[in-house]
Scaffold this motif. Sequence first.
Motif, PDB file in Angstrom:
ATOM      1  N   PRO A   1     -41.041  -8.880 -29.136  1.00 52.95           N
ATOM      2  CA  PRO A   1     -40.210  -9.691 -30.039  1.00 52.95           C
ATOM      3  C   PRO A   1     -39.529 -10.847 -29.311  1.00 52.95           C
ATOM      4  O   PRO A   1     -39.153 -10.732 -28.141  1.00 52.95           O
ATOM      5  CB  PRO A   1     -39.178  -8.678 -30.552  1.00 52.95           C
ATOM      6  N   ASP A   2     -39.354 -11.951 -30.021  1.00 53.67           N
ATOM      7  CA  ASP A   2     -38.678 -13.116 -29.438  1.00 53.67           C
ATOM      8  C   ASP A   2     -37.278 -12.760 -28.942  1.00 53.67           C
ATOM      9  O   ASP A   2     -36.821 -13.274 -27.917  1.00 53.67           O
ATOM     10  CB  ASP A   2     -38.579 -14.237 -30.474  1.00 53.67           C
ATOM     11  N   ALA A   3     -36.588 -11.873 -29.679  1.00 54.92           N
ATOM     12  CA  ALA A   3     -35.231 -11.486 -29.276  1.00 54.92           C
ATOM     13  C   ALA A   3     -35.235 -10.813 -27.908  1.00 54.92           C
ATOM     14  O   ALA A   3     -34.309 -10.999 -27.113  1.00 54.92           O
ATOM     15  CB  ALA A   3     -34.609 -10.559 -30.319  1.00 54.92           C
ATOM     16  N   ALA A   4     -36.263 -10.030 -27.615  1.00 53.64           N
ATOM     17  CA  ALA A   4     -36.350  -9.370 -26.307  1.00 53.64           C
ATOM     18  C   ALA A   4     -36.554 -10.391 -25.197  1.00 53.64           C
ATOM     19  O   ALA A   4     -35.963 -10.279 -24.118  1.00 53.64           O
ATOM     20  CB  ALA A   4     -37.482  -8.346 -26.311  1.00 53.64           C
TER      21      ALA A   4
ATOM     22  N   ARG B   1     -35.581 -13.545 -25.286  1.00 50.38           N
ATOM     23  CA  ARG B   1     -34.319 -14.281 -25.130  1.00 50.38           C
ATOM     24  C   ARG B   1     -33.317 -13.467 -24.334  1.00 50.38           C
ATOM     25  O   ARG B   1     -32.576 -14.012 -23.488  1.00 50.38           O
ATOM     26  CB  ARG B   1     -33.750 -14.641 -26.502  1.00 50.38           C
ATOM     27  N   LEU B   2     -33.285 -12.155 -24.556  1.00 49.88           N
ATOM     28  CA  LEU B   2     -32.373 -11.300 -23.794  1.00 49.88           C
ATOM     29  C   LEU B   2     -32.808 -11.197 -22.338  1.00 49.88           C
ATOM     30  O   LEU B   2     -31.964 -11.196 -21.431  1.00 49.88           O
ATOM     31  CB  LEU B   2     -32.296  -9.920 -24.432  1.00 49.88           C
ATOM     32  N   LYS B   3     -34.097 -11.109 -22.080  1.00 51.57           N
ATOM     33  CA  LYS B   3     -34.580 -11.108 -20.701  1.00 51.57           C
ATOM     34  C   LYS B   3     -34.084 -12.364 -19.968  1.00 51.57           C
ATOM     35  O   LYS B   3     -33.615 -12.291 -18.828  1.00 51.57           O
ATOM     36  CB  LYS B   3     -36.112 -11.070 -20.667  1.00 51.57           C
ATOM     37  N   GLU B   4     -34.211 -13.512 -20.644  1.00 52.26           N
ATOM     38  CA  GLU B   4     -33.787 -14.769 -20.036  1.00 52.26           C
ATOM     39  C   GLU B   4     -32.286 -14.772 -19.755  1.00 52.26           C
ATOM     40  O   GLU B   4     -31.850 -15.227 -18.686  1.00 52.26           O
ATOM     41  CB  GLU B   4     -34.162 -15.926 -20.962  1.00 52.26           C
ATOM     42  N   LEU B   5     -31.497 -14.271 -20.704  1.00 51.80           N
ATOM     43  CA  LEU B   5     -30.046 -14.225 -20.518  1.00 51.80           C
ATOM     44  C   LEU B   5     -29.659 -13.278 -19.399  1.00 51.80           C
ATOM     45  O   LEU B   5     -28.833 -13.610 -18.537  1.00 51.80           O
ATOM     46  CB  LEU B   5     -29.372 -13.777 -21.822  1.00 51.80           C
ATOM     47  N   PHE B   6     -30.216 -12.078 -19.404  1.00 54.27           N
ATOM     48  CA  PHE B   6     -29.878 -11.098 -18.373  1.00 54.27           C
ATOM     49  C   PHE B   6     -30.227 -11.646 -16.993  1.00 54.27           C
ATOM     50  O   PHE B   6     -29.461 -11.502 -16.041  1.00 54.27           O
ATOM     51  CB  PHE B   6     -30.636  -9.787 -18.622  1.00 54.27           C
ATOM     52  N   HIS B   7     -31.398 -12.267 -16.896  1.00 55.70           N
ATOM     53  CA  HIS B   7     -31.853 -12.777 -15.601  1.00 55.70           C
ATOM     54  C   HIS B   7     -30.979 -13.932 -15.115  1.00 55.70           C
ATOM     55  O   HIS B   7     -30.721 -14.064 -13.906  1.00 55.70           O
ATOM     56  CB  HIS B   7     -33.302 -13.234 -15.708  1.00 55.70           C
ATOM     57  N   ALA B   8     -30.503 -14.761 -16.034  1.00 53.41           N
ATOM     58  CA  ALA B   8     -29.758 -15.972 -15.666  1.00 53.41           C
ATOM     59  C   ALA B   8     -28.340 -15.687 -15.187  1.00 53.41           C
ATOM     60  O   ALA B   8     -27.710 -16.568 -14.604  1.00 53.41           O
ATOM     61  CB  ALA B   8     -29.713 -16.935 -16.855  1.00 53.41           C
ATOM     62  N   HIS B   9     -27.829 -14.494 -15.427  1.00 50.25           N
ATOM     63  CA  HIS B   9     -26.444 -14.171 -15.070  1.00 50.25           C
ATOM     64  C   HIS B   9     -26.408 -13.152 -13.935  1.00 50.25           C
ATOM     65  O   HIS B   9     -26.886 -12.022 -14.100  1.00 50.25           O
ATOM     66  CB  HIS B   9     -25.707 -13.618 -16.298  1.00 50.25           C
TER      67      HIS B   9
ATOM     68  N   TRP C   1     -36.151  -2.520 -24.247  1.00 49.02           N
ATOM     69  CA  TRP C   1     -36.930  -3.729 -24.523  1.00 49.02           C
ATOM     70  C   TRP C   1     -36.834  -4.726 -23.368  1.00 49.02           C
ATOM     71  O   TRP C   1     -37.838  -5.311 -22.939  1.00 49.02           O
ATOM     72  CB  TRP C   1     -36.454  -4.403 -25.808  1.00 49.02           C
ATOM     73  N   VAL C   2     -35.636  -4.929 -22.843  1.00 51.44           N
ATOM     74  CA  VAL C   2     -35.451  -5.933 -21.787  1.00 51.44           C
ATOM     75  C   VAL C   2     -36.141  -5.510 -20.493  1.00 51.44           C
ATOM     76  O   VAL C   2     -36.628  -6.351 -19.737  1.00 51.44           O
ATOM     77  CB  VAL C   2     -33.953  -6.210 -21.560  1.00 51.44           C
TER      78      VAL C   2
ATOM     79  N   GLU D   1     -31.777  -8.998 -33.034  1.00 53.97           N
ATOM     80  CA  GLU D   1     -32.302  -7.839 -33.748  1.00 53.97           C
ATOM     81  C   GLU D   1     -33.634  -7.394 -33.144  1.00 53.97           C
ATOM     82  O   GLU D   1     -34.564  -8.180 -33.008  1.00 53.97           O
ATOM     83  CB  GLU D   1     -32.479  -8.159 -35.229  1.00 53.97           C
ATOM     84  N   LEU D   2     -33.682  -6.114 -32.787  1.00 49.43           N
ATOM     85  CA  LEU D   2     -34.870  -5.544 -32.176  1.00 49.43           C
ATOM     86  C   LEU D   2     -35.268  -4.275 -32.914  1.00 49.43           C
ATOM     87  O   LEU D   2     -34.404  -3.463 -33.257  1.00 49.43           O
ATOM     88  CB  LEU D   2     -34.605  -5.199 -30.708  1.00 49.43           C
ATOM     89  N   PRO D   3     -36.550  -4.069 -33.144  1.00 51.83           N
ATOM     90  CA  PRO D   3     -36.975  -2.792 -33.722  1.00 51.83           C
ATOM     91  C   PRO D   3     -36.807  -1.679 -32.696  1.00 51.83           C
ATOM     92  O   PRO D   3     -36.613  -1.947 -31.500  1.00 51.83           O
ATOM     93  CB  PRO D   3     -38.449  -3.030 -34.050  1.00 51.83           C
ATOM     94  N   LEU D   4     -36.890  -0.445 -33.133  1.00 49.14           N
ATOM     95  CA  LEU D   4     -36.863   0.680 -32.204  1.00 49.14           C
ATOM     96  C   LEU D   4     -38.055   0.557 -31.258  1.00 49.14           C
ATOM     97  O   LEU D   4     -39.191   0.353 -31.701  1.00 49.14           O
ATOM     98  CB  LEU D   4     -36.923   1.997 -32.981  1.00 49.14           C
ATOM     99  N   TYR D   5     -37.782   0.659 -29.951  1.00 44.51           N
ATOM    100  CA  TYR D   5     -38.852   0.445 -28.980  1.00 44.51           C
ATOM    101  C   TYR D   5     -40.014   1.400 -29.224  1.00 44.51           C
ATOM    102  O   TYR D   5     -39.847   2.607 -29.384  1.00 44.51           O
ATOM    103  CB  TYR D   5     -38.350   0.607 -27.545  1.00 44.51           C
TER     104      TYR D   5
END
Length: 198
Positions: free
Chosen positions: A62-65, A67-75, A99-100, A48-52
């Motif tokens: 946000p922590d969710a952003a 976590r998504l950065k880490e996921l996007f980068h890892a794949h 956000w990412v 869940e992310l607020p409107l940028y």
Amino acid sequence: MSNIPLPLLIFAGSTRTQSHNRKLARVAADMARAQGAAVTHIELADYELPLYNADLEARGTPDAAIRLKELFHAHPAWVICSPEYNGSYTGLLKNTIDWVSSPVRSDPAWGDGLKPFEGKVVGLLSASPGALGGLRSLSHLSPMLLNLQCWLTPKQFALSRAADAFDADGQLIAEPARQAVRGVVEQTLWAARRLTNP
């Protein structure tokens, strides 16, 4: 070339319970696993992310952003299933990418906004109840991803008449549709393996 399974990230730009694109993402994930990929299939509802908003970001990413950065980068490879709203991709998908891709100035690991995107191989799918299958959303999403320095597969697929395209188990009914989705998944994995292991 390495025999290690290629990490593949799959997600849909929708959180709707009966989303056609979430169904399509599950189909693509199953096909990718069958081809030996190490699939990470995420739901954006879990991030869940607020409107940028830059002022909001200045108070902390946000922590969710992160976590998504880490996921996007890892794949090294992704498959994105994009709904079509008003002839384009969803606000949810745009907000996620905003956000990412936004640099975190206080974090040396994420000071470069392109880091989660640069060099990723991305296959694009869409599904829509209409005759075009969400094709216009892909035509808008493609230049944004290219601007973020992703590689896009030449094959894309837009599933038309999506309300009637899946059976009760969420599987695609028509063999030509299954072949088209499989083609995008195969090409994404093929290209990513060669770019990752030149």
